[in-house]
Write an enzyme that holds these catalytic residues in place. Structure first.
Site, PDB file in Angstrom:
ATOM      1  N   GLU A  14       0.816  -1.218   0.000  1.00 53.69           N
ATOM      2  CA  GLU A  14       0.000   0.000   0.000  1.00 53.69           C
ATOM      3  C   GLU A  14       0.850   1.268   0.000  1.00 53.69           C
ATOM      4  O   GLU A  14       0.525   2.246  -0.685  1.00 53.69           O
ATOM      5  CB  GLU A  14      -0.950   0.001   1.205  1.00 53.69           C
ATOM      6  CG  GLU A  14      -2.092  -1.011   1.106  1.00 53.69           C
ATOM      7  CD  GLU A  14      -1.683  -2.457   1.327  1.00 53.69           C
ATOM      8  OE1 GLU A  14      -0.526  -2.702   1.756  1.00 53.69           O
ATOM      9  OE2 GLU A  14      -2.502  -3.364   1.081  1.00 53.69           O
ATOM     10  N   GLN A  21      -7.747  -2.486  -0.836  1.00 53.92           N
ATOM     11  CA  GLN A  21      -8.657  -3.634  -0.956  1.00 53.92           C
ATOM     12  C   GLN A  21      -9.702  -3.588   0.167  1.00 53.92           C
ATOM     13  O   GLN A  21     -10.870  -3.850  -0.058  1.00 53.92           O
ATOM     14  CB  GLN A  21      -7.866  -4.938  -0.925  1.00 53.92           C
ATOM     15  CG  GLN A  21      -8.646  -6.095  -1.493  1.00 53.92           C
ATOM     16  CD  GLN A  21      -7.740  -7.181  -2.024  1.00 53.92           C
ATOM     17  OE1 GLN A  21      -7.013  -7.807  -1.239  1.00 53.92           O
ATOM     18  NE2 GLN A  21      -7.747  -7.419  -3.323  1.00 53.92           N
ATOM     19  N   PHE A  22      -9.266  -3.208   1.331  1.00 49.68           N
ATOM     20  CA  PHE A  22     -10.149  -2.877   2.453  1.00 49.68           C
ATOM     21  C   PHE A  22      -9.570  -1.628   3.105  1.00 49.68           C
ATOM     22  O   PHE A  22      -8.336  -1.485   3.177  1.00 49.68           O
ATOM     23  CB  PHE A  22     -10.185  -4.019   3.485  1.00 49.68           C
ATOM     24  CG  PHE A  22     -10.992  -5.205   3.021  1.00 49.68           C
ATOM     25  CD1 PHE A  22     -12.307  -5.385   3.431  1.00 49.68           C
ATOM     26  CD2 PHE A  22     -10.428  -6.140   2.161  1.00 49.68           C
ATOM     27  CE1 PHE A  22     -13.039  -6.473   2.986  1.00 49.68           C
ATOM     28  CE2 PHE A  22     -11.165  -7.233   1.710  1.00 49.68           C
ATOM     29  CZ  PHE A  22     -12.480  -7.399   2.124  1.00 49.68           C
ATOM     30  N   ALA A  23     -10.451  -0.754   3.589  1.00 46.72           N
ATOM     31  CA  ALA A  23      -9.980   0.495   4.193  1.00 46.72           C
ATOM     32  C   ALA A  23      -8.999   0.224   5.334  1.00 46.72           C
ATOM     33  O   ALA A  23      -8.096   1.021   5.595  1.00 46.72           O
ATOM     34  CB  ALA A  23     -11.158   1.313   4.701  1.00 46.72           C
ATOM     35  N   ASP A  24      -9.157  -0.918   6.005  1.00 43.19           N
ATOM     36  CA  ASP A  24      -8.279  -1.264   7.130  1.00 43.19           C
ATOM     37  C   ASP A  24      -6.806  -1.289   6.722  1.00 43.19           C
ATOM     38  O   ASP A  24      -5.924  -0.977   7.513  1.00 43.19           O
ATOM     39  CB  ASP A  24      -8.641  -2.648   7.670  1.00 43.19           C
ATOM     40  CG  ASP A  24     -10.124  -2.765   7.974  1.00 43.19           C
ATOM     41  OD1 ASP A  24     -10.476  -2.863   9.156  1.00 43.19           O
ATOM     42  OD2 ASP A  24     -10.934  -2.736   7.022  1.00 43.19           O
ATOM     43  N   PHE A  25      -6.532  -1.676   5.467  1.00 42.70           N
ATOM     44  CA  PHE A  25      -5.139  -1.854   5.054  1.00 42.70           C
ATOM     45  C   PHE A  25      -4.449  -0.539   4.740  1.00 42.70           C
ATOM     46  O   PHE A  25      -3.259  -0.504   4.417  1.00 42.70           O
ATOM     47  CB  PHE A  25      -5.056  -2.821   3.864  1.00 42.70           C
ATOM     48  CG  PHE A  25      -5.687  -4.155   4.185  1.00 42.70           C
ATOM     49  CD1 PHE A  25      -5.456  -4.754   5.418  1.00 42.70           C
ATOM     50  CD2 PHE A  25      -6.519  -4.798   3.292  1.00 42.70           C
ATOM     51  CE1 PHE A  25      -6.045  -5.961   5.758  1.00 42.70           C
ATOM     52  CE2 PHE A  25      -7.117  -6.004   3.612  1.00 42.70           C
ATOM     53  CZ  PHE A  25      -6.877  -6.599   4.850  1.00 42.70           C
ATOM     54  N   HIS A  77     -11.255  -6.094   8.940  1.00 45.86           N
ATOM     55  CA  HIS A  77     -11.950  -5.892   7.662  1.00 45.86           C
ATOM     56  C   HIS A  77     -13.227  -5.087   7.860  1.00 45.86           C
ATOM     57  O   HIS A  77     -14.133  -5.149   7.036  1.00 45.86           O
ATOM     58  CB  HIS A  77     -12.327  -7.229   7.010  1.00 45.86           C
ATOM     59  CG  HIS A  77     -11.165  -7.980   6.442  1.00 45.86           C
ATOM     60  ND1 HIS A  77     -10.301  -8.702   7.209  1.00 45.86           N
ATOM     61  CD2 HIS A  77     -10.713  -8.096   5.164  1.00 45.86           C
ATOM     62  CE1 HIS A  77      -9.383  -9.263   6.440  1.00 45.86           C
ATOM     63  NE2 HIS A  77      -9.602  -8.909   5.189  1.00 45.86           N
TER      64      HIS A  77
END
Ligand SMILES: Cc1ncc(C[n+]2csc(CCOP(=O)(O)OP(=O)(O)O)c2C)c(N)n1
Length: 659
Positions: free
Chosen positions: A398, A420-424, A465
C-alpha cells in the site's frame, strides 16, 4: 583513485570541476552561518559531492531527480540560483516553501527536482510513479532517486524496488553508502556483504562504484541511462562514499574511528579530481584561485540578497488556503437526466468508468483490480475498455502504491488507488498523511489523487476488515474526505473527487454495496464537496450522520413516525457543511451526532464541539453522541450488533427528546 575521462574534452572536465567545487564552497559558507545562528540546521554532504554532481550531470534537464538531505550538488548542478536556495534555508519568502519547511525539503517543477520529506524512504515510490507516467506517455526518460544506506532498511525501499522491477520502470535507485546512519555503522544496519546484492532479489541489475570519483559516477549513470532508454528497467546503483561531518552539525563525529576518517580524507572527491585535472593539464594551478574568487563573490552577493530580503509576515488566511490547490466547483451542473436505478456498488463503478473515459491521463491502481475486477468487482471489464496500462494490478504494498500514485500526479497524471479494504490503509498511512496531505502547502504541488476506501462493518468480518477509520484522516489538513450514503452521491462525489486536483480519501461502505439502490444520473453530474444533504426534514431534533448511520437513522424514523426528526447526511467530512448543521440545529434545538466509528474521538466529537460552541443558545438539550463501543470490532454477529452504534440509537434519541 583512477580517473578515466573517456571521450570528455578538457573544457568539459573543467566544467565538472566547477560543478564539484561550488557546493563545497557553499557548504563552507553555510557552516559559518550556522555557527552565527543564521540558519537552523545543516546536513553536510562534504566528501560526498561527486555523487550528487556526477549523477546530475549525467541526467537530462527534463528528467526528474529525487535527492536526499545531503545532496546540495544536485541543486547547484541544476543551476538553481543560490539566493533561492539560501532563502529556502533561511525560511524567507522567496524560498521554495515560503518558510514552511526547512533545508532540502521542497520540490520544484521548474528544475525537475522533487525533494524528500523528513521521513526516509517515501521518495523512492514517488520515483516509480514519475517513471510510470513517462512510460505511459512513451517518453524515453530516466528517473533518478537517492537513498542513504541506512534508509534501505525501511519497507519503502523494498516496496519501491519491487514495484519498479515488476513494472519495468526506468528508475535508477542510487544508494549513497556513506558508512553511518546518524551514529549507527553499516554492520548494525544490514547483514548482507554489500547492499547492491539486494538487486538480485528484486530481479534487477545492480552495480557498485566508487562514489568519490566524479567521472566514474558520471559515466556509470550515463551508461545505465543509455541502456534503459532502449530497454526500460530499474537498476540499483550503490555508490561508496563517506560522511566526513556529523549527521547534522550538532551531532558531531566522535563515534567515527580516527583511522577511518583519515582513510576517507585521502579519498576526498574534490582534492583528487583537482589533482587529476592538474596532472592532465586540463586545469592550470593559477586558475584555481580565480575560480574560487569568482565563487566567493557569487556566494557573498547571493547571500546579501537574501539577508536583505524582508521576513515573512504571517497571514492566517494564506496559510490555511495554501493547504489546498485552488479549485472552483463548476457552478452549472448538467440536468441529472436520464437516470437509472443502480446499486451503490454499480454507481461507484459507473463513476469510475466515466472518470476514466473523460480523463485519458487517469490511472487506477490496486490489488487484483485488473482482469479479476477487484475484490468487490468494481473494476470488472475495465481492463478490456482501458487497457492494462491504466488499470493496474499492483503488488501487495500500500505504501509503495500510494507513493507511486503521487509520482503519477507529479508527472502530469491523475491517480486512483484502491485499498482492498480500508483497514489496510495503515500500511500506506505515511504517504497519505505526510506526502499527499502536506505537499501543496509545502511547495504548491497539487496531488491529484483519490484513495478509495471500502469501509465499515455489518458483514461479520471482524477487527481487520470492518473498521471505520475516517477520523484518522479528518484531522489531517490537506486531505479532502468524502463518505457517500446513497448511490447517486457515490457516483457524484467520486466524479467530483476525480475532477478536483486535491488528494481525496473516498469512503465507500461495503455493507451498502449491494444492499441499497437508487436513481443515479447516467451523465456525469458532480456533487459539490463540503455540502450536506437534508435527507429528511423534521422539527423535533437533528440527527447528524453519514455513511451507514444515515440508513440507521432512516430505519429508526420509519419505525417512529410520531417523532419528526431531521436527518442530515454530511456526505463530506473534510470540509464539512457547518452551515447546514447549524441551520438544522437552530431550527430543532436538539442535536444527535451518530456514526459507526467508535465513540471516543470519532468525527462526531468534532461536530458536537462545533454545535456546542456555535449553537449553544439555541439548544434545548445537551448535544448527544451515539457511536460504536470503544473496542475493536468483533466478528460474531451478536457481538458485532452489540458493538455498533445502531444498538444504542433508540435509547439515545429517547434521552435527547425527553431532556
Ligand atoms: C522514517 C525516519 N526515521 C528516522 C529518521 C531520523 N533520521 C534522519 S536521517 C537518519 C539517518 C539516515 O541514514 P542514511 O539513510 O544512511 O542517510 P545519511 O544521513 O547517512 O545520508 C535518521 C535515523 C527519519 N528522518 N525518518
Amino acid at each position: 583513485m583512477i580517473f578515466d575521462r573517456k571521450n570528455l574534452d578538457n573544457d568539459t572536465l573543467v566544467s565538472f570541476y566547477k560543478k564539484l567545487l561550488l557546493p563545497r564552497m557553499v557548504e563552507e559558507k553555510m557552516l559559518i552561518l550556522l555557527r552565527q545562528g543564521r540558519i537552523g540546521k545543516w546536513f553536510s554532504g562534504i566528501g560526498q559531492e561527486a555523487i550528487a554532481v556526477g549523477s546530475t550531470l549525467a541526467m537530462a534537464d527534463d528528467e526528474y531527480i529525487l535527492p536526499m538531505h545531503r545532496n546540495l550538488g544536485v541543486f547547484t548542478t541544476r543551476n538553481i540560483p543560490l539566493s533561492r536556495l539560501m532563502a529556502q534555508w533561511q525560511g524567507k519568502p522567496s524560498g521554495f516553501t515560503k518558510g514552511r519547511d526547512r533545508s532540502f525539503h521542497f520540490g520544484t517543477q521548474e528544475y525537475k527536482i522533487i525533494g524528500m520529506i523528513s521521513h526516509l524512504g517515501p521518495q523512492l515510490a514517488l520515483a516509480d510513479g514519475i517513471a510510470l507516467a513517462d512510460v505511459l506517455s512513451n517518453q524515453k526518460k530516466t528517473t533518478l532517486v537517492y537513498t542513504g544506506e541506512g534508509a534501505t532498511s525501511e519497507g519503502d525501499f523494498h516496496e519501491a524496488l519491487n514495484i519498479a522491477a515488476v513494472w519495468n520502470l526506468p528508475v535508477i535507485f542510487l544508494i549513497e553508502n556513506n558508512g553511518y546512519g546518524l551514529s549507527t555503522p553499516t554492520n548494525e544496519q544490514y547483514h548482507c556483504a554489500q547492499l547492491v546484492d539486494r538487486a538480485i532479489g528484486y530481479g534487477m541489475e545492480g552495480r557498485r562504484i566508487d562514489g568519490n570519483n566524479i567521472l566514474e559516477v558520471y559515466h556509470t549513470i550515463t551508461d545505465i541511462k543509455n541502456s534503459i532508454r532502449e530497454n526500460p528497467r530499474p537498476v540499483l546503483l550503490e555508490c561508496m562514499t563517506f560522511r566526513m561531518r556529523g549527521h547534522e552539525e550538532a551531532s558531531g563525529t566522535k563515534y567515527v574511528p580516527q583511522n577511518l576518517m583519515e582513510w576517507w580524507s585521502a579519498k576526498d572527491p574534490l582534492a583528487n579530481y583537482e589533482k587529476y585535472l592538474l596532472s592532465q593539464r586540463a586545469l592550470l594551478p593559477e586558475w584555481i584561485p580565480l575560480i574560487r574568487k569568482e565563487f566567493t563573490t557569487l556566494i557573498e552577493s547571493e547571500f546579501e540578497k537574501v539577508y536583505n530580503e524582508a521576513d515573512i509576515v504571517p497571514d492566517i488566511n494564506t496559510e490555511v488556503e495554501d493547504m489546498y490547490h485552488p479549485y472552483n466547483f463548476p457552478a452549472a451542473q448538467p440536468a441529472a437526466t436520464p437516470a437509472t436505478t443502480k446499486r451503490y456498488i454499480d454507481a461507484i463503478s459507473d463513476g469510475l468508468r466515466q472518470g476514466m473515459r473523460k480523463y485519458p491521463n487517469l490511472v487506477i491502481m490496486g490489488q487484483d483490480i485488473a482482469e479479476y475486477g477487484g475484490a468487490f468487482k468494481i473494476t470488472q471489464g475495465f481492463v478490456e475498455e482501458f487497457g492494462k496500462g491504466r488499470v493496474r494490478n499492483t503488488p501487495i504494498c500500500e505504501s509503495g502504491i500510494v507513493g507511486a500514485g503521487m509520482g503519477l500526479a507529479i508527472n502530469g497524471y491523475k491517480a486512483i488507488v484502491e485499498m482492498q479494504f480500508a483497514d489496510f490503509v495503515t500500511c500506506g498511512f505515511n504517504q497519505i498523511i505526510n506526502n499527499l496531505a502536506k505537499t501543496h502547502y509545502r511547495w504548491a504541488q497539487a496531488v491529484d489523487m483519490v484513495v478509495r476506501m471500502p469501509t465499515g462493518a455489518g458483514t461479520g468480518a471482524g477487527p481487520f476488515h470492518s473498521q471505520s477509520n475516517e477520523a484518522w484522516f479528518t484531522k489531517t489538513p490537506g486531505l479532502k474526505v468524502v463518505y457517500p450514503a446513497f448511490p447517486a452521491d457515490a457516483k457524484g462525489l467520486l466524479l467530483a473527487a476525480i475532477e478536483d486536483p486535491n488528494p481525496f480519501i473516498y469512503f465507500e461502505h461495503k455493507y451498502l454495496y449491494r444492499s441499497i439502490s437508487g436513481e443515479v444520473p447516467d451523465n456525469d453530474v458532480l456533487i459539490e464537496i463540503g455540502k450536506a444533504n437534508i435527507v429528511q426534514q423534521g422539527t423535533a431534533a437533528s440527527i447528524i450522520t453519514f455513511g451507514l448511520g444515515v440508513h440507521w437513522a432512516l430505519e429508526y424514523t420509519a419505525k417512529h413516525p410520531d417523532q419528526p426528526l431531521e436527518i442530515i447526511d454530511l456526505r463530506s467530512l473534510l470540509p464539512w457543511d457547518k452551515e447546514a448543521v447549524e441551520a438544522s440545529v437552530k431550527k430543532t434545538g436538539r442535536a444527535l451526532v451518530l456514526h459507526e466509528d467508535t465513540l471516543t474521538s470519532g468525527f462526531g466529537a468534532e461536530i458536537a464541539a462545533h454545535i456546542a460552541e456555535h449553537c449553544f443558545k439555541y439548544l434545548d438539550a445537551p448535544v448527544m453522541r451515539c457511536g460504536s463501543l470503544d473496542t475493536a470490532i468483533p466478528m460474531n454477529k451478536a457481538l458485532e450488533d452489540q458493538f455498533l452504534a445502531k444498538a444504542r440509537l433508540e435509547e439515545t434519541v429517547e434521552k435527547l427528546l425527553a431532556y
